[in-house]
Design an enzyme around this catalytic site. Structure first.
Site, PDB file in Angstrom:
ATOM      1  CD1 TRP A 174      -3.046   1.374   0.880  1.00 43.71           C
ATOM      2  CD2 TRP A 174      -1.470   2.430   2.070  1.00 43.71           C
ATOM      3  NE1 TRP A 174      -3.529   2.617   1.208  1.00 43.71           N
ATOM      4  CE2 TRP A 174      -2.583   3.282   1.944  1.00 43.71           C
ATOM      5  CE3 TRP A 174      -0.353   2.883   2.781  1.00 43.71           C
ATOM      6  CZ2 TRP A 174      -2.618   4.559   2.504  1.00 43.71           C
ATOM      7  CZ3 TRP A 174      -0.376   4.153   3.337  1.00 43.71           C
ATOM      8  CH2 TRP A 174      -1.500   4.968   3.201  1.00 43.71           C
ATOM      9  CG  HIS A 175       3.330   2.380   3.267  1.00 45.89           C
ATOM     10  ND1 HIS A 175       2.716   1.384   3.988  1.00 45.89           N
ATOM     11  CD2 HIS A 175       3.263   3.492   4.049  1.00 45.89           C
ATOM     12  CE1 HIS A 175       2.312   1.867   5.151  1.00 45.89           C
ATOM     13  NE2 HIS A 175       2.627   3.141   5.207  1.00 45.89           N
ATOM     14  N   GLY A 176       3.765   1.793  -1.400  1.00 50.36           N
ATOM     15  CA  GLY A 176       4.434   2.160  -2.634  1.00 50.36           C
ATOM     16  C   GLY A 176       4.772   0.983  -3.516  1.00 50.36           C
TER      17      GLY A 176
END
Length: 482
Positions: free
Chosen positions: A325-327
């Site tokens: 989700w973060h990248g």
């Protein structure tokens, strides 16, 4: 438009005055003003992506209305699936298209097949990960019949695009925030003053702590091949406080700004660096995302009800998804796996819910055991943050390798060490204030409340002076890229 910008310093008072002195008697007008202000706020970055928010709003509002009358279980699942497909589809395209394409090509190249495909020059819309999850929570909760679908399109639009938390959270649930748009809001002086205090502390975290730590974290990470082990270790520490001050600072400003308009958002950070184990850390770090994954992914997968294998599987899924989700980078996936491995011993020994209270609650100082546990947890977190900050896996490995070399015992060799020492002193003072206020929603919520007025305002003026003195070039919030 950044919270720490002159633009926002002009924008906020204008919206505040219109909200409380022009449209205060009509809740529909207030909600409409919030929608307009939020669209202006978001358009400040790139007006073209405003269409994504509007489209997502229309889709989930329409699906909610259809779910209101549709009772057939299969058709309700189709409607929910359509909402998930549309929202995750947009998120996946803008955020992960090039990542999957590049890895697909690499996989076939490894097998001896050459595939020609061009990546796209895709600009990631600011905040798409946040408002996508917020609208999804509404559709899922309507499907589960935890909330009645709203008939008020303006209120729903305001819920989706509420400007204080639009681009970096907290990720609010419809069950908590949406009903607040239905009821008349009256100006409360005490709530507004409390909001201003939280904004002040959020700006301090961002400008004094995060931005100054970023200066040295960037210098060290960007030139890591020229640094010795002790410098790299300091770089990891600087980044640990950069990301905490940056993101929790944003959350404080968002929550404080919301209170100026009569809204209550949920706490997003609860002093995570005072955690005594990794499980406690994740109950205190980015709370709105952790609880979102718990309620909409972990529990539907079976949660902790199954056997040990199911618990381990679900834990790894949660941390993998959180990392992704973060990248779109393998570094984030490794960061997620590493945190899952940290969590695993606690889960197996059934100690993951051991520290549910506030550390040293009601006491001035922690015990030696608590201090040791907090230090150990911080070291684990700082080590994992290396992967989070590194450009790629190779960069992270070389960075870590140098830390664990004999050069760790050499004196740090980066530039402007006197300034770095000043920032370290500021971090220590910052953590002392956080420790004193750790039992409240934010550190300075009650500090000075019972002091004489002159002394109390002197305390606030000192914070303002520090913000002005240590401010430099306007820095974007880290989580805008996620």
């Amino acid at each position: 438009m950044f919270f720490n910008s002159l633009d926002f310093a002009i924008f906020l008072p204008i919206v505040f005055l219109l909200y409380w002195f022009v449209v205060q008697k009509n809740i529909q007008y207030q909600n409409a003003l919030i929608v307009i202000a939020s669209y202006v706020f978001y358009s400040w970055w790139d007006w073209r992506f405003l269409s994504l928010i509007i489209f997502s709003t229309l889709i989930d509002y329409s699906i909610g209305q259809t779910l209101r009358v549709e009772q057939a279980r299969f058709k309700r699942k189709i409607l929910l699936g359509f909402s998930i497909l549309i929202n995750i589809g947009f998120l996946g395209f803008f955020k992960y298209y090039n990542f999957f394409l590049e890895n697909f090509i690499s996989a076939f190249s490894f097998l001896g097949y050459e595939i020609q495909a061009n990546s796209l020059n895709i600009i990631l819309p600011v905040g798409i990960s946040f408002y996508t999850f917020q609208t999804l929570s509404y559709t899922i909760d309507v499907y589960r019949k935890k909330i009645e679908p709203t008939k008020d399109f303006v209120a729903f639009s305001a819920f989706v695009c509420f400007f204080p938390q639009l681009v970096a959270g907290p990720i609010e649930r419809a069950t908590h925030l949406l009903p607040q748009f239905y009821h008349k809001r009256s100006f409360e002086y005490i709530k507004a003053v409390d909001g201003l205090r939280q904004i002040l502390w959020g700006l301090y975290k961002k400008i004094v702590i995060a931005d100054n730590c970023a200066y040295f974290a960037n210098q060290i990470f960007n030139n890591s091949t020229e640094m010795n082990g002790s410098s790299l270790a300091l770089g990891a520490i600087f980044f640990s406080f950069q990301i905490y001050g940056d993101f929790s600072g944003y959350s404080d400003i968002a929550i404080g700004t919301s209170r100026l308009f009569g809204f209550d958002l949920k706490q997003n950070f609860s002093y995570p660096y005072f955690s005594r184990d990794i499980a406690e850390f994740w109950r205190r770090w980015h709370i709105s995302l952790s609880t979102w994954f718990r309620d909409y992914l972990y529990i539907p997968l079976g949660g902790s009800k199954g056997g040990s294998w199911m618990k381990i599987r679900n834990t790894f899924i949660i941390f993998l998804v959180s990392g992704f989700w973060h990248g779109a980078n393998w570094t984030f996936i490794v960061w997620g796996v590493l945190n899952a491995l940290y969590f695993l011993p606690l889960l197996i020994r059934q100690e993951n819910r051991k520290n549910l209270d506030i550390v040293a609650e009601g006491k001035y100082l922690p015990t030696f055991k608590e201090l040791r546990a907090m230090l150990y947890t911080f070291i684990l977190s700082a080590f994992a943050w290396i992967f989070f900050r590194a450009e790629n896996i190779s960069h992270a490995y070389s960075f870590i390798g140098e830390i664990f070399s004999l050069s760790f015992f050499d004196f740090p060799n980066f530039s402007e060490q006197r300034r770095a020492f000043t920032i370290i002193v500021l971090i220590v003072l910052f953590m002392i204030v956080e420790w004193v206020g750790r039992e409240k929603d934010f550190a300075i919520q009650v500090i000075g409340i019972k002091w004489r007025r002159s002394l109390r305002f002197s305390f606030y003026y000192v914070i303002v002076i520090f913000i002005l003195w240590f401010s430099g070039k306007e820095q974007e919030f880290i989580y805008f890229q996620f």
